[in-house]
Design a protein around this motif. Structure first.
Motif, PDB file in Angstrom:
ATOM      1  N   TYR A 153      79.598  86.665  16.293  1.00 10.24           N
ATOM      2  CA  TYR A 153      79.629  87.986  15.853  1.00 10.24           C
ATOM      3  C   TYR A 153      78.298  88.569  16.010  1.00 10.24           C
ATOM      4  O   TYR A 153      77.313  87.875  15.569  1.00 10.24           O
ATOM      5  CB  TYR A 153      80.142  87.962  14.460  1.00 10.24           C
TER       6      TYR A 153
ATOM      7  N   PHE B 241      75.741  91.928  15.132  1.00 10.42           N
ATOM      8  CA  PHE B 241      75.701  93.354  14.353  1.00 10.42           C
ATOM      9  C   PHE B 241      74.345  94.072  14.765  1.00 10.42           C
ATOM     10  O   PHE B 241      73.451  93.573  15.326  1.00 10.42           O
ATOM     11  CB  PHE B 241      75.413  92.814  12.993  1.00 10.42           C
TER      12      PHE B 241
ATOM     13  N   TYR C 214      72.214  96.680  12.247  1.00  8.50           N
ATOM     14  CA  TYR C 214      71.964  97.407  10.992  1.00  8.50           C
ATOM     15  C   TYR C 214      70.710  98.498  10.899  1.00  8.50           C
ATOM     16  O   TYR C 214      69.897  98.210  11.803  1.00  8.50           O
ATOM     17  CB  TYR C 214      71.816  96.462   9.890  1.00  8.50           C
TER      18      TYR C 214
ATOM     19  N   LEU D 181      75.213  98.942   7.876  1.00  6.89           N
ATOM     20  CA  LEU D 181      75.841  98.656   9.066  1.00  6.89           C
ATOM     21  C   LEU D 181      75.826  99.840  10.162  1.00  6.89           C
ATOM     22  O   LEU D 181      76.780 100.950   9.695  1.00  6.89           O
ATOM     23  CB  LEU D 181      77.379  97.723   9.040  1.00  6.89           C
TER      24      LEU D 181
ATOM     25  N   LYS E  27      79.666  96.705  14.831  1.00  4.23           N
ATOM     26  CA  LYS E  27      79.382  95.182  15.093  1.00  4.23           C
ATOM     27  C   LYS E  27      80.574  94.787  16.134  1.00  4.23           C
ATOM     28  O   LYS E  27      81.594  95.624  16.247  1.00  4.23           O
ATOM     29  CB  LYS E  27      79.988  94.548  13.677  1.00  4.23           C
TER      30      LYS E  27
ATOM     31  N   THR F  34      83.357  91.782  17.083  1.00  8.11           N
ATOM     32  CA  THR F  34      83.760  90.539  16.464  1.00  8.11           C
ATOM     33  C   THR F  34      84.916  90.225  17.684  1.00  8.11           C
ATOM     34  O   THR F  34      85.962  89.800  17.162  1.00  8.11           O
ATOM     35  CB  THR F  34      84.693  91.096  15.215  1.00  8.11           C
TER      36      THR F  34
END
Lengths: 114, 114
Positions: A32, A34, A36, A46, A49, A51
């Protein structure tokens, strides 16, 4: 083991120009991923992202990132930089099985020049 | 009101002193984390907790201890502060049990150890 590499600790762009912040990851399991953002004197929040659904992920404030497995990359882009985009951006990775801790990159400081 | 709060926001202390940083959350999340941020090193995990009775060491727990007083409260202590613990400390929470769970950060505590 997992890690992320952010290329460029400082990036400068002109207002209205393309923003491209680079992130490459390493993970022994499907990751996963991300992004930020940290504005001055604030905590991280955040931006977007991945997934394992769509490989092109859209986030807040016009940012998007594309997961490219063949290149192990998850670069962040925005077509037109705004002064308010000046911040520090962190790429992060976690594994997809059970609890997998999140590993953060060192961060890229984005400067937007008027 | 902020969902994740940290106190104090700034702290100056001397070598050898014991200090406590506090974190409270109103998000109702079970998982809580303490990170430190250093320039050029990104965020590193100190401790994490999945519930009141479940506390785990992160990658840099030496010199630190934590207490999970309630679901909503997670404190970080430096038993005997040293100058290389000067950093920006963040508390974060996450819901748990979700693919690629998002972490929610507090505003940070800036600590200077003289």
């Amino acid at each position: 083991a997992q890690s992320v590499t952010q290329l460029g600790s400082h990036v400068s762009v002109s207002e209205g120009a393309l923003v491209l912040l680079r992130c490459n990851y390493s993970s022994s399991v499907p990751p996963y991923l991300f992004w930020y953002v940290q504005y001055p004197n604030q905590g991280l929040q955040l931006l977007l992202k991945y997934t394992s659904a769509a490989t092109l992920v859209k986030g807040i404030n016009g940012f998007e990132a594309e997961f490219k497995k063949s290149e192990t990359s998850f670069h962040l882009t925005k077509p037109s930089a705004h002064m308010s985009d000046a911040a520090e951006y962190f790429c992060a990775v976690s594994g997809s099985g059970g609890y997998q801790k999140v590993t953060f990159g060192i961060g890229t400081k984005l400067q937007v020049i008027p | 009101d902020a969902d994740v709060t940290q106190t104090p926001r700034n702290r100056i202390t001397k070598t050898g002193k014991r200090i406590m940083l506090e974190c409270s959350q109103t998000k109702g999340h079970d998982r809580m984390y303490w990170y430190r941020q250093d320039p050029g090193l990104g965020l590193r995990l100190i401790y994490y907790s999945f519930d009141v009775k479940d506390i785990n060491k992160g990658e840099i727990s030496d010199g630190y201890s934590v207490s999970r007083q309630a679901q909503a409260k997670f404190s970080l202590s430096l038993e005997s502060a040293i100058p290389n613990q000067t950093a920006l400390y963040f508390c974060a929470t996450s819901e748990g049990g979700i693919k690629g769970e998002t972490q929610y950060f507090g505003p940070g505590t800036r600590l200077l150890v003289l």
